[in-house]
Design a protein around this motif. Structure first.
Motif, mmCIF file in Angstrom:
data_model
loop_
_atom_site.group_PDB
_atom_site.id
_atom_site.type_symbol
_atom_site.label_atom_id
_atom_site.label_comp_id
_atom_site.label_asym_id
_atom_site.label_seq_id
_atom_site.Cartn_x
_atom_site.Cartn_y
_atom_site.Cartn_z
ATOM 1 N N LEU A 1 -5.880 3.592 0.104
ATOM 2 C CA LEU A 1 -4.491 3.172 -0.061
ATOM 3 C C LEU A 1 -4.390 2.032 -1.060
ATOM 4 O O LEU A 1 -5.296 1.203 -1.165
ATOM 5 C CB LEU A 1 -3.901 2.718 1.278
ATOM 6 C CG LEU A 1 -3.916 3.716 2.433
ATOM 7 C CD1 LEU A 1 -3.309 3.084 3.677
ATOM 8 C CD2 LEU A 1 -3.175 4.989 2.061
ATOM 9 N N SER A 2 -3.267 1.994 -1.745
ATOM 10 C CA SER A 2 -2.990 0.868 -2.623
ATOM 11 C C SER A 2 -2.372 -0.268 -1.803
ATOM 12 O O SER A 2 -2.068 -0.115 -0.618
ATOM 13 C CB SER A 2 -2.035 1.289 -3.739
ATOM 14 O OG SER A 2 -0.786 1.680 -3.194
ATOM 15 N N GLN A 3 -2.178 -1.411 -2.448
ATOM 16 C CA GLN A 3 -1.607 -2.555 -1.742
ATOM 17 C C GLN A 3 -0.209 -2.265 -1.191
ATOM 18 O O GLN A 3 0.058 -2.528 -0.009
ATOM 19 C CB GLN A 3 -1.553 -3.757 -2.684
ATOM 20 C CG GLN A 3 -1.103 -5.060 -2.042
ATOM 21 C CD GLN A 3 -2.222 -5.753 -1.298
ATOM 22 O OE1 GLN A 3 -3.319 -5.860 -1.805
ATOM 23 N NE2 GLN A 3 -1.953 -6.209 -0.098
ATOM 24 N N PRO A 4 0.727 -1.703 -1.978
ATOM 25 C CA PRO A 4 2.050 -1.391 -1.416
ATOM 26 C C PRO A 4 1.991 -0.373 -0.285
ATOM 27 O O PRO A 4 2.775 -0.450 0.669
ATOM 28 C CB PRO A 4 2.827 -0.849 -2.613
ATOM 29 C CG PRO A 4 2.127 -1.410 -3.813
ATOM 30 C CD PRO A 4 0.685 -1.456 -3.435
ATOM 31 N N GLN A 5 1.098 0.586 -0.369
ATOM 32 C CA GLN A 5 0.992 1.584 0.690
ATOM 33 C C GLN A 5 0.522 0.951 2.000
ATOM 34 O O GLN A 5 1.044 1.263 3.072
ATOM 35 C CB GLN A 5 0.040 2.700 0.261
ATOM 36 C CG GLN A 5 0.559 3.541 -0.884
ATOM 37 C CD GLN A 5 -0.486 4.500 -1.429
ATOM 38 O OE1 GLN A 5 -1.676 4.407 -1.095
ATOM 39 N NE2 GLN A 5 -0.055 5.424 -2.268
ATOM 40 N N LEU A 6 -0.462 0.068 1.913
ATOM 41 C CA LEU A 6 -0.934 -0.635 3.110
ATOM 42 C C LEU A 6 0.169 -1.509 3.688
ATOM 43 O O LEU A 6 0.357 -1.561 4.918
ATOM 44 C CB LEU A 6 -2.162 -1.475 2.761
ATOM 45 C CG LEU A 6 -2.734 -2.338 3.902
ATOM 46 C CD1 LEU A 6 -3.171 -1.461 5.072
ATOM 47 C CD2 LEU A 6 -3.910 -3.182 3.399
ATOM 48 N N ASP A 7 0.917 -2.184 2.822
ATOM 49 C CA ASP A 7 2.038 -3.005 3.299
ATOM 50 C C ASP A 7 3.069 -2.164 4.046
ATOM 51 O O ASP A 7 3.561 -2.554 5.119
ATOM 52 C CB ASP A 7 2.707 -3.717 2.126
ATOM 53 C CG ASP A 7 1.823 -4.782 1.497
ATOM 54 O OD1 ASP A 7 0.814 -5.157 2.135
ATOM 55 O OD2 ASP A 7 2.134 -5.228 0.383
#
Length: 420
Positions: free
Chosen positions: A120-126
Motif C-alpha cells: 500500500l501507498s501512504q494515502p492508501q494506508l491512511d
C-alpha cells in the motif's frame, strides 16, 4: 440359548456373553420402538444438510473477501490521486468499500484479514486506518497497527495522532510502546516531539488504573515535550485530563501524588502550569479539604498568585459558566486579602453582569454596595442597568427606530434624571 445362522451353518451364542446381550437388547428396542431408528437416520440427514449449508456460507464469505482483497492490491504503487476505471479516486473507493463492508467485517477478522500493508501507498494506508477508526473496528484496527509495527511503516502525522489517541483511550500500552520503538528506529519526529509518546502512554496507563506509573510517565516526558508547541499542548492536555478525573473521583491518594509531581515540575522546569491546574480544580471543588489545599498552594507560590491575578477575568468567567457563584465569592475574598484590587474589580463587574442577566435585584444591590464600600465603582452602563432593574423597567439599551433589517443595529442609552 441364542443361535445365529452363518454360511457355514448355525452358530450358538451364550446368553451371558456381551455380544449376545447387546443383540438381544437391539431386537427388543426395534420391536418396542420401531420409529427410533428412523428418527436417528432423519437427524443424521439434517446434520449433513446443516454442514453443507455452513460450508457453503464460509466459502461465499471467503470468496467475497478474496475479490475485495484482489481489487485493493491491483494497484500497489498507486498515488493518492490515482483514479479507478469508474472515475472514482482511490480514497473514495476505500471510503465506499469501508461503508459497504460494515456488516461483513464481523465475519472477516484477523488472522483471516490477510492484508500486507507493504503493498500500500501512504494515502492508501491512511484511508484504511481512518475507515477502521470511523466504524470503531477494533480488531482490524489493531491488526493494521501490528502490521505498521512489523514492517516499520507509519501513517501520516494527522492520522498517526488519531491512532495514538484511540489506542490511549483503549488502554493499549503495549501497542503504544511498540510504536514508540518504531519511531525511534525510523527517527520519526514524534519520538522527540512527544518524548517517546509519553502523553498517550500516560493516558493509557491512567485508564488501566496505574495512576502512579501514569504520573511518573508524564513527569519524565514533560521536560522534553514542552520544548515544542505541539508537544507542550499534548502533554498539558494529558495532565488536565488526569487532574479533572482525580478531583471528580475524590481520590485523596492520587491528589497527593499529583501535587508532588506538580511541585517537582515547578522546581525542575520553573513551570507553574501544572500547579495552576491543580489549584483551579481544588479551588472550584465543593469539598473543604480541596479548598484548603488550594489555599495552601496559593499562599506558598508567588508565581501562582501572579498568574491567577493576570487571568482573573477568564478564571471568573469559567466559574460563572458553570454557575459556581460560591467560587467567585471566594476568589474575590482572595484578591482582597492579597490587595489585588484590579483583579477584584474585574470579578465584581463580571459577577454583576451574571446576576443582572438573572434579574436578581438583591444580589445586584449587594454587589453595588460592596463596590461603593471598596471604592471600586461599576461603569456607567452597569449603574443604569441597576437602576432599570430597581425601577422594574426594561433594559436601558434599546434599538433605535429605523434600523430595519440592517445587520449593524444602533443603540441609544436612556437618560436618567437623578433627584438626589
Amino acid at each position: 440359548m441364542l443361535t445365529r445362522l452363518t454360511s457355514s451353518g448355525t452358530t450358538t451364542v451364550a446368553p451371558g456373553s456381551p455380544k449376545g446381550l447387546q443383540r438381544f437388547q437391539n431386537y427388543i428396542a426395534a420391536f418396542l420402538w420401531p420409529g427410533v431408528s428412523r428418527q436417528q437416520r432423519k437427524a443424521s440427514t439434517q446434520l449433513d444438510a446443516m454442514d453443507s449449508f455452513t460450508n457453503e456460507l464460509v466459502s461465499r464469505k471467503t470468496q467475497q473477501w478474496e475479490d475485495l482483497h484482489g481489487t485493493l492490491l491491483k494497484q500497489p504503487n498507486a498515488e493518492a490521486g490515482t483514479t479507478t476505471k469508474n472515475g472514482n479516486s482511490f480514497g473514495q473507493s476505500v471510503g465506499l468499500m469501508s461503508k459497504g463492508m460494515v456488516s461483513d467485517l464481523k465475519a472477516m477478522r484477523s488472522p483471516q484479514l490477510g492484508l500486507d500493508i507493504r503493498s500500500l501507498s501512504q494515502p492508501q494506508l491512511d484511508n484504511l486506518l481512518l475507515a477502521t477508526l470511523e466504524i470503531k473496528n477494533k480488531v482490524d484496527f489493531l491488526y493494521l497497527i501490528r502490521q505498521c509495527v512489523r514492517w516499520r511503516q507509519l501513517p501520516s502525522n494527522d492520522v498517526f495522532i488519531s491512532c495514538l489517541k484511540y489506542l490511549s483511550t483503549m488502554g493499549r500500552v503495549q501497542q503504544l510502546e511498540s510504536l514508540a520503538e518504531v519511531c525511534r528506529q525510523v527517527e520519526h519526529p514524534f519520538a522527540s516531539t512527544y518524548s517517546d509518546l509519553a502523553p498517550f502512554k500516560a493516558i493509557a496507563l491512567w485508564h488501566n488504573g496505574n495512576s502512579d506509573v501514569a504520573l511518573m510517565t508524564l513527569h519524565r516526558g514533560y521536560n522534553v515535550s514542552v520544548n515544542t508547541d505541539e508537544g507542550r499542548r499534548m502533554i498539558r492536555a494529558a495532565f488536565r485530563t488526569i487532574i479533572d478525573e482525580t478531583l471528580e473521583q475524590k481520590s485523596e491518594a492520587v491528589l497527593v501524588s499529583l501535587m508532588e509531581v506538580a511541585r517537582a515540575i515547578h522546581i525542575e522546569s520553573n513551570d507553574i502550569f501544572v500547579l495552576a491546574c491543580v489549584w483551579k480544580q481544588c479551588f472550584a471543588s465543593d469539598w473543604f479539604c480541596d479548598q484548603k489545599s488550594a489555599g495552601d498552594l496559593f499562599e506558598h507560590y508567588k508565581e501562582l498568585q501572579q498568574l491567577v491575578e493576570r487571568r482573573a477575568s477568564p478564571l471568573c468567567s469559567s466559574f460563572l459558566s458553570h454557575h459556581n457563584v460560591d467560587a467567585v465569592h471566594r476568589l474575590i475574598e482572595v484578591f482582597l486579602h492579597h490587595k489585588q484590587r484590579e483583579a477584584c474589580s474585574s470579578c465584581l463587574r463580571l459577577l454583576f453582569n451574571y446576576q443582572y442577566l438573572r434579574k436578581d435585584l438583591r444580589a445586584c444591590a449587594e454587589i453595588v454596595k460592596s463596590c461603593s464600600e471598596l471604592d471600586m465603582p461599576l461603569n456607567e452602563l452597569q449603574n443604569e442597568q441597576f437602576l432599570s432593574l430597581f425601577l422594574d423597567q426594561t433594559d436601558p439599551l434599546e434599538p433605535t427606530a429605523g434600523t430595519g433589517n440592517n445587520n449593524t443595529s444602533q443603540y441609544k442609552t436612556k437618560s436618567f434624571q437623578y433627584k438626589f
